[in-house]
Design an enzyme around this catalytic site. Structure first.
Site, PDB file in Angstrom:
ATOM      1  N   LYS A 220      28.065  44.704  51.209  1.00 48.91           N
ATOM      2  CA  LYS A 220      28.110  46.151  51.130  1.00 48.91           C
ATOM      3  C   LYS A 220      28.428  46.381  49.639  1.00 48.91           C
ATOM      4  O   LYS A 220      29.087  45.234  48.880  1.00 48.91           O
ATOM      5  CB  LYS A 220      29.039  47.169  51.112  1.00 48.91           C
ATOM      6  CG  LYS A 220      28.652  48.197  51.410  1.00 48.91           C
ATOM      7  CD  LYS A 220      29.565  49.897  51.600  1.00 48.91           C
ATOM      8  CE  LYS A 220      31.135  49.323  50.592  1.00 48.91           C
ATOM      9  NZ  LYS A 220      29.865  50.060  49.622  1.00 48.91           N
ATOM     10  N   GLU A 295      41.140  39.784  46.846  1.00 50.30           N
ATOM     11  CA  GLU A 295      40.863  39.507  45.275  1.00 50.30           C
ATOM     12  C   GLU A 295      40.806  41.270  44.881  1.00 50.30           C
ATOM     13  O   GLU A 295      39.920  41.767  44.396  1.00 50.30           O
ATOM     14  CB  GLU A 295      39.652  39.108  44.802  1.00 50.30           C
ATOM     15  CG  GLU A 295      40.271  38.553  43.784  1.00 50.30           C
ATOM     16  CD  GLU A 295      39.820  38.553  42.711  1.00 50.30           C
ATOM     17  OE1 GLU A 295      40.334  39.842  41.907  1.00 50.30           O
ATOM     18  OE2 GLU A 295      38.122  39.163  42.131  1.00 50.30           O
ATOM     19  N   CYS A 329      39.833  42.494  36.273  1.00 49.64           N
ATOM     20  CA  CYS A 329      40.614  42.461  37.626  1.00 49.64           C
ATOM     21  C   CYS A 329      41.614  41.595  36.644  1.00 49.64           C
ATOM     22  O   CYS A 329      43.017  41.909  36.455  1.00 49.64           O
ATOM     23  CB  CYS A 329      40.356  42.231  38.614  1.00 49.64           C
ATOM     24  SG  CYS A 329      39.324  40.336  38.792  1.00 49.64           S
ATOM     25  N   GLU A 426      47.957  49.504  37.155  1.00 53.42           N
ATOM     26  CA  GLU A 426      46.515  48.910  36.119  1.00 53.42           C
ATOM     27  C   GLU A 426      45.465  49.857  35.993  1.00 53.42           C
ATOM     28  O   GLU A 426      45.185  51.452  37.120  1.00 53.42           O
ATOM     29  CB  GLU A 426      45.665  47.842  37.757  1.00 53.42           C
ATOM     30  CG  GLU A 426      44.095  47.920  37.188  1.00 53.42           C
ATOM     31  CD  GLU A 426      43.602  47.042  38.091  1.00 53.42           C
ATOM     32  OE1 GLU A 426      42.830  47.565  38.828  1.00 53.42           O
ATOM     33  OE2 GLU A 426      43.409  46.236  37.927  1.00 53.42           O
TER      34      GLU A 426
HETATM   35  P1  NAI Z   1      37.641  50.777  45.865  1.00 52.10           P
HETATM   36  O1  NAI Z   1      38.645  49.670  45.608  1.00 52.10           O
HETATM   37  O2  NAI Z   1      37.615  52.382  45.937  1.00 52.10           O
HETATM   38  O3  NAI Z   1      36.292  50.092  46.023  1.00 52.10           O
HETATM   39  C1  NAI Z   1      35.741  48.691  45.596  1.00 52.10           C
HETATM   40  C2  NAI Z   1      34.590  48.379  47.044  1.00 52.10           C
HETATM   41  O4  NAI Z   1      35.701  49.239  48.122  1.00 52.10           O
HETATM   42  C3  NAI Z   1      33.073  49.078  47.010  1.00 52.10           C
HETATM   43  O5  NAI Z   1      32.357  48.932  47.794  1.00 52.10           O
HETATM   44  C4  NAI Z   1      34.291  50.122  47.526  1.00 52.10           C
HETATM   45  O6  NAI Z   1      32.824  51.329  47.783  1.00 52.10           O
HETATM   46  C5  NAI Z   1      34.718  50.236  48.995  1.00 52.10           C
HETATM   47  N1  NAI Z   1      35.390  50.278  49.327  1.00 52.10           N
HETATM   48  C6  NAI Z   1      35.841  52.284  49.077  1.00 52.10           C
HETATM   49  N2  NAI Z   1      37.398  51.881  50.256  1.00 52.10           N
HETATM   50  C7  NAI Z   1      36.905  51.454  50.996  1.00 52.10           C
HETATM   51  C8  NAI Z   1      37.327  51.633  52.152  1.00 52.10           C
HETATM   52  N3  NAI Z   1      38.278  52.196  52.943  1.00 52.10           N
HETATM   53  N4  NAI Z   1      37.139  50.533  53.118  1.00 52.10           N
HETATM   54  C9  NAI Z   1      35.803  49.933  53.114  1.00 52.10           C
HETATM   55  N5  NAI Z   1      35.977  49.408  51.773  1.00 52.10           N
HETATM   56  C10 NAI Z   1      35.752  50.961  51.019  1.00 52.10           C
HETATM   57  O7  NAI Z   1      37.756  50.676  44.001  1.00 52.10           O
HETATM   58  P2  NAI Z   1      37.131  51.903  42.905  1.00 52.10           P
HETATM   59  O8  NAI Z   1      37.583  53.458  43.933  1.00 52.10           O
HETATM   60  O9  NAI Z   1      35.465  51.819  43.095  1.00 52.10           O
HETATM   61  O10 NAI Z   1      37.781  51.584  41.778  1.00 52.10           O
HETATM   62  C11 NAI Z   1      39.378  51.805  41.887  1.00 52.10           C
HETATM   63  C12 NAI Z   1      39.997  51.415  40.748  1.00 52.10           C
HETATM   64  O11 NAI Z   1      40.186  50.034  41.550  1.00 52.10           O
HETATM   65  C13 NAI Z   1      39.735  51.296  39.600  1.00 52.10           C
HETATM   66  O12 NAI Z   1      40.267  51.966  38.708  1.00 52.10           O
HETATM   67  C14 NAI Z   1      40.578  49.444  39.241  1.00 52.10           C
HETATM   68  O13 NAI Z   1      41.855  49.940  39.237  1.00 52.10           O
HETATM   69  C15 NAI Z   1      40.354  48.628  40.419  1.00 52.10           C
HETATM   70  N6  NAI Z   1      39.630  48.083  41.262  1.00 52.10           N
HETATM   71  C16 NAI Z   1      39.278  46.683  40.953  1.00 52.10           C
HETATM   72  C17 NAI Z   1      38.802  45.493  41.640  1.00 52.10           C
HETATM   73  C18 NAI Z   1      39.381  44.351  40.433  1.00 52.10           C
HETATM   74  O14 NAI Z   1      38.072  43.011  40.275  1.00 52.10           O
HETATM   75  N7  NAI Z   1      40.112  44.008  41.721  1.00 52.10           N
HETATM   76  C19 NAI Z   1      37.667  46.217  40.669  1.00 52.10           C
HETATM   77  C20 NAI Z   1      37.017  47.769  41.476  1.00 52.10           C
HETATM   78  C21 NAI Z   1      38.128  48.569  41.164  1.00 52.10           C
END
Ligand code: NAI
Ligand code: MG
Length: 526
Positions: A220, A295, A329, A426
């Site tokens: 996804k 990650e 990240c 973060e």
């Molecule tokens: P998120 O962790 O919610 O989204 C990342 C992925 O997870 C997306 O594909 C999203 O659709 C999916 N997702 C969201 N809720 C889910 C659930 N309950 N079950 C399974 N998949 C789910 O992050 P978001 O809301 O886009 O960003 C928020 C914060 O997260 C950012 O501001 C940043 O601090 C952090 N982040 C860190 C990343 C990294 O590379 N470590 C990448 C993206 C966000």
């Protein structure tokens, strides 16, 4: 028009009398609602056909519900496309396709899997400029940086092409009347959930090791960046990777949750926020104890000792946070500068931050494009306000640029205190927080005072100090006199709440294989 047809389709689906005709009816409505491809002209003049369907069984298909969502270019705030949104039903269909494909893909000679991955890498190479442009358009990152992403994507896929037929078990000399060996076998259908900061790179980190080891995947993409993974899905089909091996679902969190809790998915690999990672681990535990690799977030320390080459250190400290608009990240977001050079260093960092060209991602002079979404922009601006309230000294930046798109001026806070939220949490944007230290042991304690542990940087000309401090920092990666120096053969992942498991390098193979031990009783015949 497309919305009302979609709603009609949903109502139809929910009526039990209509269940038997449901599949064909929905297909009809969906197909008429949104075509499976849409022509796009990118800001640099490149024209291409963007697939809009879900990619299941090597075909683009409408979602079962017919539901779609809009894709926005964050650097212009224009709607650029509409794509189908997958739901739990679509995940189920994709899992079935992946289960069927697993039967033969897991038995395919590893060299053949490697060859197909190699052909996929060739396709990425041939289409590098198109892919970089799509990535820049969808994510908002500078095109010059997106080119770097795509170059690494190609290397990652090539690395896994090469490793596919070099994954061995062992023979264990038990000398007890048994012939004993181990084999490393694939897991089955792997669920993969990726974020929006490096859409295609995260696709490659997930797809590469999974396919090399004979697994099949349901991946996804993130809701704000679905485009590039759909484009490379065409290459998956064109190079001859069998139907069902790779399935791509566009969608939101609920679709990711359907993957995390699916009872027949054997493993879930996730990159994203720590909060969502926690949810995924729980869902995995409660469904079928699927294997989990995560990650997650970071708040990585970047340490400047007073014996460092200061020109390099200033440059790297700036790039370590402002690279990819701070949406990394492992961004070097906590800066620790030795007290003897602190004032001079902050002054030079201010000048460097102010020299960063922020703007149109398609301008070759641009280093920092836009943030990826309105949500991300708002989150970063909130942290900037919080930093001011908490009493940190705003050295430069601290505001949104007055132009369309989600741009933020490179921001430096100095004289921060360890308990401030801008130091602990973060931000995921172009915001660095700086403070000073006097001794090695003090800065090691400061650096390790975090719930995270993803990256770390340190600058010194003293090799003894470099090795000593690198060994004492609690993080999955340490970069010395450089930062964010990724390499496809080098494992990457987190200590503490930054995650579990490693991606890239040989170690990632462990996450996609399980060991089988076989013991054969020997009956000597004389
Ligand atoms: P998120 O962790 O919610 O989204 C990342 C992925 O997870 C997306 O594909 C999203 O659709 C999916 N997702 C969201 N809720 C889910 C659930 N309950 N079950 C399974 N998949 C789910 O992050 P978001 O809301 O886009 O960003 C928020 C914060 O997260 C950012 O501001 C940043 O601090 C952090 N982040 C860190 C990343 C990294 O590379 N470590 C990448 C993206 C966000
Ligand atoms: Mg987008």
């Amino acid at each position: 028009m497309s919305r009302s047809l979609t709603q009609a389709a949903r109502v139809l689906r929910n009526s039990s009398a209509a269940r038997s005709v449901f599949a064909s009816s929905i297909r009809f409505y969906s197909a008429s609602a949104l075509p499976l491809k849409t022509p796009i002209t990118l800001p640099n003049g490149i024209k291409y056909d963007q697939p809009t369907g879900l990619f299941i069984n090597n075909e683009f298909v409408a979602s079962q519900s017919g539901k779609t969502f809009t894709v926005e270019s964050p650097s212009t705030q224009h709607t650029v496309a509409e794509v189908y949104e997958g739901s739990e039903q679509d995940v189920e269909i994709a899992v079935k396709a992946a289960e069927e494909a697993f039967k033969s893909w897991s038995q395919t000679p590893a060299s053949e899997r490697g060859l197909l991955l190699s052909k996929l890498a060739d396709k990425i190479h041939e289409n590098a400029e198109l892919l970089a442009s799509i990535e820049s358009f969808d994510n908002g990152k500078a095109l010059t940086l997106a080119r770097g992403d795509v170059a690494l994507v190609e290397k990652v896929i090539r690395y896994y092409a090469g490793i596919a037929d070099k994954i061995y078990g062992t023979q264990i000399p038990t000398n007890d009347g048994f012939f004993t060996y181990t084999a490393r076998e694939p897991l089955g259908v792997c669920g993969q959930i990726i974020p929006w900061n490096f859409p295609l790179l995260m696709w490659s980190w997930k797809i590469g090791p999974a396919l090399a080891t004979g697994n099949t995947v349901v991946l996804k993409t993130a809701e704000s960046t679905p485009l590039s993974a759909l484009v490379v899905s065409q290459f998956v089909q064109e190079v001859g990777i069998p139907a069902g091996v790779v399935n791509i679902i566009s969608g939101f969190g609920a679709t990711g949750a359907a993957i995390a809790k699916h009872p027949r998915i054997k493993k879930v690999a996730f990159t994203g926020s720590t909060a969502t990672g926690r949810y995924i681990m729980k869902a995995a535990a409660e469904s079928n104890l699927k294997k989990v690799t995560l990650e997650l977030g970071g708040k990585s320390p970047h340490i400047i000792f007073d014996d460092a080459d200061l020109d390099t250190a200033v440059e790297v400290a700036a790039l370590g946070i402002f690279y990819n608009s701070g949406e990394v990240c492992s961004a070097g977001s906590r800066l620790y500068v030795q007290d003897t050079i602190y004032d001079e260093f902050i002054a030079r960092l201010k000048a460097r931050a102010e020299a960063i060209s922020v703007g149109d991602p398609f301008d070759n002079e641009t280093f920092q494009g836009s943030q990826t979404s309105k949500a991300q922009l708002d989150k970063i601006l909130k942290y900037i306000e919080l930093g001011k309230e908490e009493g940190a000294r705003l050295v430069t930046g601290g505001e949104r640029l007055d132009r369309p798109g989600y741009f933020i001026a490179p921001t430096v806070f100095a004289d921060v205190k360890e308990d401030m939220r801008i130091v602990r949490e973060e931000i995921f944007g172009p915001v660095i927080v700086a403070t000073k230290f006097s001794s090695v042991s003090e800065v090691v304690d400061l650096a390790n005072n975090s719930e995270y542990g993803l990256g770390a940087g340190l600058h010194t000309e003293d090799i003894n100090k470099a090795i000593d401090v690198a060994g004492r920092i609690h993080s999955g990666s340490v970069w010395v006199n450089t930062y964010n120096a990724f390499h496809e053969a080098v494992p990457f992942g987190g200590f503490n709440q930054s995650g579990m498991g490693r991606e890239m390098g040989e170690q990632s193979i462990d996450n996609y294989t399980q060991t089988k031990a076989v013991r054969i009783k020997i009956n000597p015949k004389n």
